[in-house]
Scaffold this active site. Structure first.
Site, mmCIF file in Angstrom:
data_model
loop_
_atom_site.group_PDB
_atom_site.id
_atom_site.type_symbol
_atom_site.label_atom_id
_atom_site.label_comp_id
_atom_site.label_asym_id
_atom_site.label_seq_id
_atom_site.Cartn_x
_atom_site.Cartn_y
_atom_site.Cartn_z
ATOM 1 N N ARG A 75 30.773 38.391 69.283
ATOM 2 C CA ARG A 75 30.758 39.590 68.297
ATOM 3 C C ARG A 75 29.934 40.702 68.813
ATOM 4 N NH1 ARG A 75 28.018 36.886 63.384
ATOM 5 N NH2 ARG A 75 29.853 35.721 63.200
ATOM 6 N N ARG A 144 21.223 41.727 61.913
ATOM 7 C CA ARG A 144 22.521 41.628 62.203
ATOM 8 C C ARG A 144 22.915 43.165 62.223
ATOM 9 N NH1 ARG A 144 24.874 36.662 61.905
ATOM 10 N NH2 ARG A 144 23.451 34.734 62.422
ATOM 11 N N LYS A 209 18.993 34.246 60.144
ATOM 12 C CA LYS A 209 19.494 35.269 60.183
ATOM 13 C C LYS A 209 19.171 36.429 59.148
ATOM 14 C CE LYS A 209 23.684 33.631 59.392
ATOM 15 N NZ LYS A 209 24.961 33.267 58.978
ATOM 16 N N LYS A 211 20.305 40.212 57.215
ATOM 17 C CA LYS A 211 21.513 41.358 56.812
ATOM 18 C C LYS A 211 21.040 42.723 56.174
ATOM 19 C CE LYS A 211 24.760 37.626 57.757
ATOM 20 N NZ LYS A 211 26.183 37.121 56.989
ATOM 21 N N CYS A 431 37.970 34.364 55.635
ATOM 22 C CA CYS A 431 37.223 34.201 56.907
ATOM 23 C C CYS A 431 38.028 33.498 58.089
ATOM 24 C CB CYS A 431 35.858 33.089 56.633
ATOM 25 S SG CYS A 431 36.381 31.559 56.457
ATOM 26 N N CYS A 437 36.294 28.208 64.281
ATOM 27 C CA CYS A 437 34.988 27.808 63.481
ATOM 28 C C CYS A 437 34.613 26.411 63.342
ATOM 29 C CB CYS A 437 35.049 28.493 61.936
ATOM 30 S SG CYS A 437 33.305 28.297 61.421
ATOM 31 N N CYS A 476 34.655 26.998 54.319
ATOM 32 C CA CYS A 476 33.636 26.312 53.987
ATOM 33 C C CYS A 476 32.813 27.059 52.963
ATOM 34 C CB CYS A 476 32.854 25.734 55.392
ATOM 35 S SG CYS A 476 31.689 26.865 55.819
ATOM 36 N N CYS A 480 31.508 33.481 54.359
ATOM 37 C CA CYS A 480 31.536 34.594 55.117
ATOM 38 C C CYS A 480 32.743 35.580 54.718
ATOM 39 C CB CYS A 480 32.079 33.866 56.504
ATOM 40 S SG CYS A 480 30.917 32.856 57.427
HETATM 41 FE FE1 SRM Z 1 29.631 33.883 58.941
HETATM 42 C C1 SRM Z 1 28.386 31.343 60.259
HETATM 43 C C2 SRM Z 1 32.023 34.068 60.888
HETATM 44 C C3 SRM Z 1 30.242 37.116 57.817
HETATM 45 C C4 SRM Z 1 27.500 33.431 56.000
HETATM 46 N N1 SRM Z 1 30.007 32.840 60.425
HETATM 47 C C5 SRM Z 1 29.476 31.726 60.750
HETATM 48 C C6 SRM Z 1 30.120 31.166 62.028
HETATM 49 C C7 SRM Z 1 29.312 31.666 63.222
HETATM 50 C C8 SRM Z 1 30.232 29.733 62.255
HETATM 51 C C9 SRM Z 1 29.058 28.757 62.899
HETATM 52 O O1 SRM Z 1 27.831 28.876 62.645
HETATM 53 O O2 SRM Z 1 29.631 27.993 63.871
HETATM 54 C C10 SRM Z 1 31.444 31.885 62.095
HETATM 55 C C11 SRM Z 1 32.387 32.091 63.403
HETATM 56 C C12 SRM Z 1 33.826 31.813 63.118
HETATM 57 C C13 SRM Z 1 34.607 32.420 64.285
HETATM 58 O O3 SRM Z 1 35.205 31.385 64.694
HETATM 59 O O4 SRM Z 1 34.527 33.483 64.543
HETATM 60 C C14 SRM Z 1 31.252 32.852 61.084
HETATM 61 N N2 SRM Z 1 30.810 35.285 59.417
HETATM 62 C C15 SRM Z 1 31.718 35.191 60.132
HETATM 63 C C16 SRM Z 1 32.715 36.186 60.102
HETATM 64 C C17 SRM Z 1 33.448 36.701 61.525
HETATM 65 C C18 SRM Z 1 33.746 36.170 58.989
HETATM 66 C C19 SRM Z 1 35.233 36.825 59.070
HETATM 67 O O5 SRM Z 1 36.252 36.579 59.055
HETATM 68 O O6 SRM Z 1 35.010 38.061 59.056
HETATM 69 C C20 SRM Z 1 31.715 37.497 59.578
HETATM 70 C C21 SRM Z 1 31.230 37.913 60.710
HETATM 71 C C22 SRM Z 1 30.114 39.017 60.452
HETATM 72 C C23 SRM Z 1 29.498 40.130 61.282
HETATM 73 O O7 SRM Z 1 30.258 40.961 61.913
HETATM 74 O O8 SRM Z 1 28.252 39.762 61.669
HETATM 75 C C24 SRM Z 1 30.867 36.559 58.893
HETATM 76 N N3 SRM Z 1 28.895 35.030 57.217
HETATM 77 C C25 SRM Z 1 29.604 36.327 56.936
HETATM 78 C C26 SRM Z 1 28.832 36.676 55.699
HETATM 79 C C27 SRM Z 1 29.447 37.917 54.879
HETATM 80 C C28 SRM Z 1 28.381 38.998 55.026
HETATM 81 O O9 SRM Z 1 27.458 39.167 55.593
HETATM 82 O O10 SRM Z 1 28.517 40.083 54.210
HETATM 83 C C29 SRM Z 1 28.375 35.824 55.168
HETATM 84 C C30 SRM Z 1 27.484 35.531 53.649
HETATM 85 C C31 SRM Z 1 26.637 36.442 53.605
HETATM 86 C C32 SRM Z 1 25.165 35.881 53.865
HETATM 87 O O11 SRM Z 1 24.744 35.927 55.094
HETATM 88 O O12 SRM Z 1 24.614 35.013 53.116
HETATM 89 C C33 SRM Z 1 27.907 34.472 56.179
HETATM 90 N N4 SRM Z 1 27.839 32.730 58.241
HETATM 91 C C34 SRM Z 1 27.458 32.409 57.106
HETATM 92 C C35 SRM Z 1 26.626 31.255 57.094
HETATM 93 C C36 SRM Z 1 25.842 30.972 55.766
HETATM 94 C C37 SRM Z 1 24.334 31.651 55.896
HETATM 95 C C38 SRM Z 1 23.447 30.826 54.843
HETATM 96 O O13 SRM Z 1 22.510 31.443 54.717
HETATM 97 O O14 SRM Z 1 23.587 29.901 54.615
HETATM 98 C C39 SRM Z 1 26.899 30.503 58.245
HETATM 99 C C40 SRM Z 1 26.248 29.200 58.835
HETATM 100 C C41 SRM Z 1 24.714 29.569 59.388
HETATM 101 O O15 SRM Z 1 24.267 30.516 59.463
HETATM 102 O O16 SRM Z 1 24.349 28.321 59.451
HETATM 103 C C42 SRM Z 1 27.878 31.521 59.129
HETATM 104 FE FE1 SF4 Z 2 33.376 29.517 59.204
HETATM 105 FE FE2 SF4 Z 2 32.723 28.727 56.772
HETATM 106 FE FE3 SF4 Z 2 32.301 31.066 57.895
HETATM 107 FE FE4 SF4 Z 2 34.528 30.450 57.309
HETATM 108 S S1 SF4 Z 2 32.985 30.561 55.803
HETATM 109 S S2 SF4 Z 2 34.346 31.516 58.906
HETATM 110 S S3 SF4 Z 2 34.749 28.181 57.688
HETATM 111 S S4 SF4 Z 2 31.443 29.247 58.721
#
Ligand code: SRM
Ligand code: SF4
Length: 566
Positions: A75, A144, A209, A211, A431, A437, A476, A480
């Site tokens: 990323r 981030r 993390k 944000k 997502c 993922c 899930c 995201c």
């Molecule tokens: Fe996310 C984890 C993809 C925005 C909440 N996110 C992941 C991981 C890294 C999976 C993992 O932990 O193994 C995913 C990688 C998938 C892949 O194959 O690329 C992933 N997140 C993404 C992206 C690429 C989704 C997309 O389709 O655009 C976004 C990348 C953002 C960036 O450029 O930094 C992405 N993730 C978000 C958002 C939206 C936002 O930030 O506005 C959220 C919800 C907001 C938040 O943070 O609460 C988000 N991602 C999570 C979480 C849950 C965090 C939590 O507090 O519970 C995880 C899991 C974790 O952190 O353990 C996670």
């Molecule tokens: Fe992966 Fe769940 Fe984030 Fe989708 S919402 S990219 S399935 S961690």
């Protein structure tokens, strides 16, 4: 004597890592496996990368007694989503040379490459560096990518807010030299002097993390309330006076654990523009000191705040600042979406916002988007601005380039790609989910377009083709694609099965609520069809779908994260 709390595994790994080095050097040089040493899989995230497997092939390879097909997602941070044409070209090159040939524009205005093999990680990161891009802090327990409204219409204010986003990003970037040492042979392009101490984070960084996003009303196109810190620009006569500060947003939750919940940030006051960096730093340090380091499910700032109470958190912030935030100023958000097509600003430069389905830049038969954008990058003198809705703005296009850009996009079938689409599709987010993922229970990006084909038929039959209903799907409950801010949210629970959430508003200011569980495609269509028909028949002028389902009693309004599950 009270028991000493047991730190989570990641805390122990960070502590022993010598500022994020761990044994990454050894991991990279081990040619027997495509994977890293276990502890390094935690540390590599701080360098912007995740170790993944190709989940489509996992069972087949297991049968053949092969190790999973390991590869890496990387990323690249793009503060405020603003990239130069040269940077775009470089991402395009690297996607072909080392990745899976596609670029993913993320929901946080960053670039992602998928499918990079361990042996190519260093060359890929060096490739970013040559284009003045980096992946440090793309992932990991640090601040981030800082988001900000990419809307070019408000150019004077936007420029100031963008500068603030870039300054916050630079200020909160880890100082460790490990990134330069591991990936760039000690070379350093950063303007800030590196040193192996972390004045803001300390040696174990943050508990989780973190944000930050900045929005320019009336557009909440970066969903600021989903962030640990959301900043709302308050401007007067084209000048930013300061920001309303919101804290404690975050969307992740775990099915079956109602103690985990999505939560929108609370507005706690106003800060003059000159002090915004200070406020961000102090909120980060409170989270560093008070956040939960034992159980990562409860480590985000939202839980820290709900544990101590908002007023105790505010008191601590004021103490650390040495001054108080003043009362929040009035503001109004009208939508959290992007406006597609051509627009212009007073300088005579124009902008073209393209809908990018699933944020995926690729070539498909009859739709050579990737090629078209690459060709445009060769002469475009403005920017490529990534939006928080996975879309792309070709910004500040010279009038001499306008028709050439349009002709190129048309020739490659990449524009007007919104002409035959419903507004529902244009307001969709998905997502990544499968196949990369590790957390995905169900498909999202690969499946939502097919579901939308079916929903489009219903939408058109009811005369709702122009209704910009926000629909968001994730594989899930991590959230995201911010599904809990969707007027329709679909969250994967099992292969082919989704929970259906309804009732968020159109401006990112209200969470939705669970309506039905474990629906397959027929179930989703069966449940949504009568509600859409009802909406078509009974909606009031300007009434959004999310507001309508609450007025009609399909779901109750969620007023705070703490009553999301109620
Ligand atoms: Fe996310 C984890 C993809 C925005 C909440 N996110 C992941 C991981 C890294 C999976 C993992 O932990 O193994 C995913 C990688 C998938 C892949 O194959 O690329 C992933 N997140 C993404 C992206 C690429 C989704 C997309 O389709 O655009 C976004 C990348 C953002 C960036 O450029 O930094 C992405 N993730 C978000 C958002 C939206 C936002 O930030 O506005 C959220 C919800 C907001 C938040 O943070 O609460 C988000 N991602 C999570 C979480 C849950 C965090 C939590 O507090 O519970 C995880 C899991 C974790 O952190 O353990 C996670
Ligand atoms: Fe992966 Fe769940 Fe984030 Fe989708 S919402 S990219 S399935 S961690």
């Amino acid at each position: 004597m009270a028991d000493t709390p047991k730190l989570s595994e990641v805390e122990i790994v960070k502590d022993a890592s010598n500022y994020l080095r761990g044994t990454i050097v050894e991991s990279l040089s081990n040619r027997i496996t495509g994977a890293l040493n276990h502890d390094d899989t935690h540390l590599i995230k701080f360098h912007g990368s995740y170790q993944q497997t190709d989940r489509d092939l996992d069972s087949e390879r297991k049968l053949q007694k092969l190790e999973p097909l390991y590869s890496f997602m990387i990323r690249v941070r793009v503060p405020g989503g603003t990239a130069t044409p040269a940077q775009w070209q470089r991402m395009d090159d690297l996607a072909d040379e080392y990745g899976n040939g596609t670029i993913k524009l993320t929901t946080r205005q960053a670039f992602q490459l998928h499918g990079v093999l361990k042996r190519d990680l260093q060359a890929t990161i060096q490739g970013f560096n040559e284009a003045l891009l980096d992946s440090i802090a793309g992932c990991g327990d640090v601040n981030r990518n800082v988001m900000c409204s990419p809307n070019p219409h408000e150019s004077a204010v936007h420029a100031e807010v963008y500068a603030a986003a870039a300054a916050i990003s630079a200020h909160l970037t880890p100082r460790t030299t490990a990134y330069w040492e591991l990936w760039l042979n000690g070379e350093q392009q950063s303007t800030t002097e590196p040193a192996d101490e972390e004045p803001i984070y300390g040696k174990t960084y943050l508990p989780r993390k973190f944000k930050i996003a900045l929005a320019v009303p009336p557009y909440n196109d970066v969903d600021i309330f989903a962030n640990d810190i959301g900043l709302i620009a308050i401007a007067e006569k084209g000048k930013v006076l300061g920001y309303n500060v919101a804290v404690g947003g975050g969307l992740g939750m775990t099915f079956g654990m109602n103690e985990t919940y999505p939560r929108l940030a609370d507005i706690i006051g106003f800060v003059p523009a000159a002090n915004v960096l200070d406020v961000c730093e102090k909120v980060v340090t409170i989270q560093r000191d008070w956040g939960n380091r034992e159980n990562r499910k409860f480590s985000r700032l939202k839980y820290t705040i709900d544990k101590v109470g908002l007023s105790a958190f505010q008191a601590e912030l004021h103490q650390r600042l040495g001054y108080d935030l003043t009362p929040a100023r009035p503001y109004h958000f009208q939508s959290s979406t992007d406006a597609f097509g051509w627009s212009g600003n007073p300088k005579g430069l124009s902008h073209l916002t393209l809908f990018i389905e699933g944020g995926r830049i690729h070539n498909l038969p009859g739709y050579a988007l990737k090629t078209a954008l690459r060709e445009i990058a060769a002469f475009h003198t403005g920017e490529f601005r990534l939006t928080g809705n996975q879309n792309l703005v070709l910004a500040n296009i010279k009038s001499a380039h306008r028709s050439r850009i349009q002709a190129l996009l048309e020739a490659h079938g990449a524009w007007p790609n919104t002409a035959h689409q419903t507004a529902l599709r244009q307001h969709s987010l998905a997502c990544v989910a499968l196949n990369t993922c590790s957390q995905a229970f169900a498909e999202a990006e690969r499946y939502l377009p097919q579901l939308l084909d079916k929903l489009d038929t219903i939408i058109r039959a009811h005369g709702l083709a122009e209704a910009g209903i926000l629909i968001r799907m994730t594989g899930c409950p991590n959230g995201c694609a911010r599904p809990y801010l969707g007027e329709i949210g679909l969250v994967g629970k099992a292969p082919g099965r989704y929970n259906l959430y309804l009732g968020a508003d159109h401006a990112g200011e209200r969470l939705n609520k669970l309506y039905r569980e474990m629906l397959d495609e027929d179930g989703i269509l069966r449940e949504l069809t009568p509600i859409l028909a009802d909406y078509a028949a009974q909606r009031q002028p300007q009434e959004g779908f999310g507001d309508f389902v609450i007025r009609q009693g399909y779901v109750q309004a969620t007023t705070h994260g703490l009553n999301f599950h109620a």
